[in-house]
Design an enzyme around this catalytic site. Structure first.
Site, PDB file in Angstrom:
ATOM      1  N   THR A  93       0.853  -1.197   0.000  1.00  0.00           N
ATOM      2  CA  THR A  93       0.000   0.000   0.000  1.00  0.00           C
ATOM      3  C   THR A  93       0.890   1.248   0.000  1.00  0.00           C
ATOM      4  O   THR A  93       2.059   1.192   0.353  1.00  0.00           O
ATOM      5  CB  THR A  93      -0.912   0.019   1.247  1.00  0.00           C
ATOM      6  OG1 THR A  93      -0.094  -0.171   2.396  1.00  0.00           O
ATOM      7  CG2 THR A  93      -1.961  -1.062   1.166  1.00  0.00           C
ATOM      8  N   ARG A  94       0.251   2.392  -0.374  1.00  0.00           N
ATOM      9  CA  ARG A  94       1.055   3.597  -0.572  1.00  0.00           C
ATOM     10  C   ARG A  94       1.673   4.130   0.711  1.00  0.00           C
ATOM     11  O   ARG A  94       2.737   4.733   0.684  1.00  0.00           O
ATOM     12  CB  ARG A  94       0.206   4.656  -1.268  1.00  0.00           C
ATOM     13  CG  ARG A  94      -0.061   4.259  -2.702  1.00  0.00           C
ATOM     14  CD  ARG A  94      -0.985   5.210  -3.379  1.00  0.00           C
ATOM     15  NE  ARG A  94      -2.289   5.209  -2.740  1.00  0.00           N
ATOM     16  CZ  ARG A  94      -3.321   5.896  -3.189  1.00  0.00           C
ATOM     17  NH1 ARG A  94      -3.185   6.641  -4.239  1.00  0.00           N
ATOM     18  NH2 ARG A  94      -4.474   5.827  -2.579  1.00  0.00           N
TER      19      ARG A  94
END
Ligand SMILES: Cc1cc2nc3c(=O)[nH]c(=O)nc-3n(C[C@H](O)[C@H](O)[C@H](O)COP(=O)(O)OP(=O)(O)OC[C@H]3O[C@@H](n4cnc5c(N)ncnc54)[C@H](O)[C@@H]3O)c2cc1C
Length: 180
Positions: free
Chosen positions: A6-7
């Protein structure tokens, strides 16, 4: 880190490399890391960048950088806020006749929004907010004369608090991304 993390994990990894591990590249805006964009074409084939991330290719192209051939310097920046306003199913807020949707609303995405889901959010909740606000407007008596006096009052309050600004909204993107 895994490339499909995930970012927030990606952002934290970049920051860690630049701070704790001291590996960042010095730039005139602070430290950054090289993102090996030519590797994308090496792994997935020629033409992948133009097909999959054409906007990014054009954006860097404006500065004379061909991301298919050269790596790029990257660093995390503010990209999204998980709102704060509580809204109900019909997008109503705690303030009478005020409806909200999008980034200003909290709770929809939990504490870590999934990639791409903001545009889904603004379309679904924006539509709902519009529908319910229009229905409410039909049964709400409007004042005899509409004015912008409340905005003038608000601006005076800002001035008195020393918070006045001629900027209409927060600037999310850094100045170098706004090519004239
Ligand atoms: C670089 C970047 C890339 C993104 N990529 C994606 C993506 O690929 N997929 C995805 O799902 N989401 C993405 N997002 C997130 C998504 O774009 C936003 O969450 C979404 O556009 C927010 O919509 P909004 O209507 O809530 O707010 P905004 O689009 O920010 O609209 C708020 C509006 O209010 C105006 N405004 C603010 N203050 C005032 C004021 N005082 N008076 C009058 N007007 C005011 C602003 O000028 C603005 O036009 C990205 C965001 C960024 C920054």
């Amino acid at each position: 880190m895994h490339p499909l993390e995930t970012r927030d994990v990606t952002a934290a990894s970049i920051i860690r490399e630049c701070t704790e591990r001291g590996k960042g590249v010095e730039t005139n805006l602070g430290k950054a890391l090289w993102l090996d964009t030519p590797m994308i074409e090496l792994i997935h084939g020629e033409g992948t960048i133009e097909k999959r991330i054409p906007a990014m290719m054009r954006m860097f192209g404006k500065y004379g950088i061909d991301i298919r051939k050269e790596p790029i310097l990257v660093y995390p920046t503010l990209h999204y806020q998980n709102g704060g306003l509580e809204i109900s199913d019909d997008c109503a807020t705690g303030v009478e006749n005020l409806y909200a949707a999008g980034e200003v609303a909290g709770g929809i995405h939990g504490r870590n929004r999934l990639m791409g889901n903001s545009l889904l959010d603004v379309i679904v909740f924006g539509r709902n907010a519009g529908i319910y606000a229009a229905a409410k407007a039909k049964e709400t008596a409007s004042p005899e004369k509409l004015t912008l006096a409340h905005i003038e009052k608000f601006n005076k309050e800002l001035e008195a608090a020393g918070a006045a600004s001629d900027v209409a909204s927060p600037m999310l993107l850094p100045h170098y991304s706004r090519k004239k």
